[in-house]
Structures are given as C-alpha cells and as structure tokens.
Design a protein around this motif. Structure first.
Motif, PDB file in Angstrom:
ATOM      1  N   LEU A 212       8.186   8.703  -0.406  1.00 47.95           N
ATOM      2  CA  LEU A 212       8.084   7.284  -0.412  1.00 47.95           C
ATOM      3  C   LEU A 212       9.081   6.374  -0.174  1.00 47.95           C
ATOM      4  O   LEU A 212       9.120   5.458   0.772  1.00 47.95           O
ATOM      5  CB  LEU A 212       7.151   6.517  -1.790  1.00 47.95           C
ATOM      6  CG  LEU A 212       5.590   7.087  -1.991  1.00 47.95           C
ATOM      7  CD1 LEU A 212       5.314   6.715  -3.175  1.00 47.95           C
ATOM      8  CD2 LEU A 212       4.926   6.828  -0.902  1.00 47.95           C
ATOM      9  N   ALA A 213      10.377   6.794  -0.799  1.00 49.23           N
ATOM     10  CA  ALA A 213      11.464   6.012  -0.546  1.00 49.23           C
ATOM     11  C   ALA A 213      12.054   6.262   0.968  1.00 49.23           C
ATOM     12  O   ALA A 213      12.588   5.364   1.672  1.00 49.23           O
ATOM     13  CB  ALA A 213      12.528   6.551  -1.543  1.00 49.23           C
ATOM     14  N   ALA A 214      11.924   7.493   1.116  1.00 47.04           N
ATOM     15  CA  ALA A 214      12.601   7.733   2.780  1.00 47.04           C
ATOM     16  C   ALA A 214      11.562   7.128   3.641  1.00 47.04           C
ATOM     17  O   ALA A 214      12.049   6.441   4.738  1.00 47.04           O
ATOM     18  CB  ALA A 214      12.375   9.352   2.905  1.00 47.04           C
ATOM     19  N   SER A 215      10.226   6.874   3.516  1.00 48.60           N
ATOM     20  CA  SER A 215       9.320   6.182   4.278  1.00 48.60           C
ATOM     21  C   SER A 215       9.878   4.855   4.228  1.00 48.60           C
ATOM     22  O   SER A 215       9.885   4.194   5.478  1.00 48.60           O
ATOM     23  CB  SER A 215       7.796   6.395   3.790  1.00 48.60           C
ATOM     24  OG  SER A 215       7.458   7.725   4.160  1.00 48.60           O
TER      25      SER A 215
ATOM     26  N   ALA B  87       0.601  -1.294   0.031  1.00 44.82           N
ATOM     27  CA  ALA B  87       0.048   0.119   0.154  1.00 44.82           C
ATOM     28  C   ALA B  87       0.851   1.271  -0.231  1.00 44.82           C
ATOM     29  O   ALA B  87       0.537   2.315  -0.707  1.00 44.82           O
ATOM     30  CB  ALA B  87      -0.914   0.003   1.096  1.00 44.82           C
ATOM     31  N   LEU B  88       2.042   1.203   0.579  1.00 47.26           N
ATOM     32  CA  LEU B  88       2.849   2.384   0.639  1.00 47.26           C
ATOM     33  C   LEU B  88       2.947   3.055  -0.766  1.00 47.26           C
ATOM     34  O   LEU B  88       3.060   4.226  -0.978  1.00 47.26           O
ATOM     35  CB  LEU B  88       4.101   2.048   1.343  1.00 47.26           C
ATOM     36  CG  LEU B  88       5.295   3.398   1.527  1.00 47.26           C
ATOM     37  CD1 LEU B  88       4.735   4.513   2.136  1.00 47.26           C
ATOM     38  CD2 LEU B  88       6.465   2.905   1.663  1.00 47.26           C
ATOM     39  N   TRP B  89       3.259   2.083  -1.617  1.00 44.74           N
ATOM     40  CA  TRP B  89       3.619   2.607  -2.944  1.00 44.74           C
ATOM     41  C   TRP B  89       2.390   2.779  -3.755  1.00 44.74           C
ATOM     42  O   TRP B  89       2.460   3.327  -4.772  1.00 44.74           O
ATOM     43  CB  TRP B  89       4.759   1.760  -3.704  1.00 44.74           C
ATOM     44  CG  TRP B  89       6.024   1.740  -2.973  1.00 44.74           C
ATOM     45  CD1 TRP B  89       6.574   1.366  -1.926  1.00 44.74           C
ATOM     46  CD2 TRP B  89       7.152   2.779  -3.290  1.00 44.74           C
ATOM     47  NE1 TRP B  89       7.588   1.824  -1.618  1.00 44.74           N
ATOM     48  CE2 TRP B  89       8.216   2.708  -2.496  1.00 44.74           C
ATOM     49  CE3 TRP B  89       7.155   3.784  -4.381  1.00 44.74           C
ATOM     50  CZ2 TRP B  89       9.458   3.465  -2.520  1.00 44.74           C
ATOM     51  CZ3 TRP B  89       8.425   4.506  -4.453  1.00 44.74           C
ATOM     52  CH2 TRP B  89       9.417   4.363  -3.632  1.00 44.74           C
ATOM     53  N   ASP B  90       1.317   1.954  -3.414  1.00 45.02           N
ATOM     54  CA  ASP B  90       0.339   1.944  -4.550  1.00 45.02           C
ATOM     55  C   ASP B  90      -0.614   3.096  -4.167  1.00 45.02           C
ATOM     56  O   ASP B  90      -1.007   4.011  -4.857  1.00 45.02           O
ATOM     57  CB  ASP B  90      -0.563   0.831  -4.246  1.00 45.02           C
ATOM     58  CG  ASP B  90      -1.435   0.469  -5.275  1.00 45.02           C
ATOM     59  OD1 ASP B  90      -1.591   1.257  -6.403  1.00 45.02           O
ATOM     60  OD2 ASP B  90      -2.527  -0.180  -5.157  1.00 45.02           O
TER      61      ASP B  90
END
Length: 301
Positions: A283-286, A168-171
């Motif tokens: 998103l990448a940092a998360s 879900a983070l990336w979608d």
C-alpha cells in the motif's frame, strides 16, 4: 483466554464487543477507549469493566483485540506485544511501514500470537475458494474490484477521519490484497497506479512469477454499484470469488478462534502481523506511486 478491547467506535460496538462477550473461549475482561465515557457505556452494555488506563488493562489480560484507527492501533499493538499479550488486530496494520515493522518486531521478540482481521479470509466459502485457487496455480491474470459506498451512502464509517484522509487504497485495498497475494504470490512491483472518481484508485500489480493483476478500489461508488469481485483466468479457465451472506460477526468469531489456536500451538497464522506488514508495504509503495514521489518497486521481504 482473558481478553480486553481497545476501542469504542462503531466497529467496536457493532462487531468486536459482541463477539468477545459471546465467545466461549474468551473471558471479556474490559474495555479501554480514548473517551472514558464511551468505554464505560460499551463495557456496561456487555457486563464488563471500563478501563481508563491502557497499562492497567494489559496487566489484567492475556490478549487484546484492537478496533482503533490504524495510526492509533500500531503503537498500542506494539505496546501490548512487548507486555506479552497476544493480538487480534484490524486492517490495515498501520499507515507507515516503520510502524508496522515495529509491531512485527515486538510480536517476534515476545513470542506472542497475532491475527489480523482480513474479513474475507475468515469466511468459509471465500477462504476455501482462496485455498483451492492457490493449490490450482497456473493463473495468467486476475482482477479485483472492491467498491464501497461508504462516502455516498449512510455508512456509520463515513465520518471516519482516517478514511476521509487515506481513502479506499488503505481501507479496502487490504481486503483485495488479502485475496490476491495467497493465490498469485507476492507483489514485486506496482506497474501502474492512477486516481479515478472520488477516492477511487486503480492499480496494476506484477506478482513474483510473472502473473499480473489489476485492482480497482473505491469508497465513493454509487450504492447500486457497490460490492466486491475477484476473477482469475488461467490454465484452469475462469473462476470468481464466491459471494457469501455471512457477516463480520461470524468472521471475527473465526478470527478469535484462530488467535486461540495460534497462541496454543505457537504456529503463526497466515494472516498474522507479518503478512499485514507486507500488505502495508504494498500500500505504501502504491501511495508513493500515486503521489509521484517514488517508483512502485518493492523489496523482497
């Protein structure tokens, strides 16, 4: 504008191809896919031409719409931009910052237009609400919940390998950020990130200017609990993202309108590749914070 479609999956079949075929300002030239038989089938359905070579399609068009997994989208988008083609892209722009930056660099070098399809930003009710709240200002805190039942229902995207891997983070994370950023400002730090049930992720974000927000993201929510909500609290009181009955087809039609306008005027759209790159950076940092490999501090773009 002559436009081609890269991709033949469910999203391309359900949304992209019908929109490109019906849009009065677009000439739907053809379809390329990673499977030639799927490209032919989709092209035949819409009275256009299948291509088995990306460069052959790029040679025949002014723009491309991309409905492919992000790891495939990014290098093809860079390739298309370097060929001087305008870009109608999907979110997330890429799964790595380096790939996303390469797309942005190519767009800038070629002087082409780019629009990334953050659905909520192209639906009238929600887009107008976002613009009003950005003008209002004075927000103290916000919460965003983007809960999907992709992995718990009968979604056609349930078997998507990249969604299975990235979750879900990336979608749906890009959707939440596409609402929070224009209203609250850029994110300077991910103060906390934690896993929840299934692929659920909880984020605490610090925005430039001191406002904080929380985001809860999931593709494994029970069907009865699925839905999206954003609530803002500040000096003006409490306000919530309005619901909309409009679907993705109408929203993508407006995104195509936006691409035509950006290409004609030379003025970048707010949801261009550069904005999408910033979303990828957040998103990448998360993800790094979730993985315990880095702190969630972001560089100023």
């Amino acid at each position: 504008m002559r436009i081609g479609l890269l991709g033949t999956g469910p999203w391309a079949r359900m949304v992209h191809a019908p929109v490109l075929a019906a849009h009065g300002g677009l000439d739907f030239v053809g379809v390329w896919g990673r499977r030639a038989d799927a490209a032919k089938e989709l092209a035949d359905q819409h009275g256009t031409r299948p291509y088995d070579d990306v460069d052959a399609l790029l040679a025949d068009v002014d723009a491309v719409a991309v409905a492919l997994p992000p790891a495939v989208q990014a290098p093809l988008a860079e390739r298309a931009a370097r060929a001087g083609r305008h870009l109608l892209l999907d979110k997330p722009l890429s799964l790595t910052v380096d790939q996303g930056r390469a797309v942005v660099d190519a767009v800038r070098a070629a002087g082409v237009a780019s629009v990334v399809f953050f659905t909520t930003r192209f639906q009238p009710e929600t887009a107008e609400w976002i613009a009003r709240q950005a003008d209002e200002g004075g927000w103290f805190t916000a919460r965003a919940e983007w809960l999907g039942a992709v992995f718990t229902g009968d979604s056609p995207f349930a078997a998507s390998p990249w969604r299975r891997e990235k979750g879900a983070l990336w979608d749906v994370g890009p959707h939440a950020l596409s609402v929070l950023l224009p209203v609250l400002g850029d994110v300077s730090r991910i103060a906390a990130a934690a896993h929840g049930p299934g692929d659920t992720v909880h984020l605490v974000l610090e925005h430039q200017g001191g406002t904080t927000s929380t985001a809860t993201l999931s593709l494994t929510a029970p069907q009865a609990a699925a839905g999206a909500a954003v609530e803002l609290r500040g000096t003006a009181g409490v306000t919530r993202l309005p619901e909309t009955a409009e679907g993705a087809t109408e929203a993508l039609t407006r995104a195509a309108d936006a691409l035509l306008a950006a290409a004609a005027s030379g003025v970048p759209h707010p949801c261009d590749a550069a904005f999408a790159l910033r979303v990828t950076e957040i998103l990448a940092a998360s993800q790094s914070l979730l993985d315990g490999t880095a702190q969630g501090v972001l560089d100023t773009p």
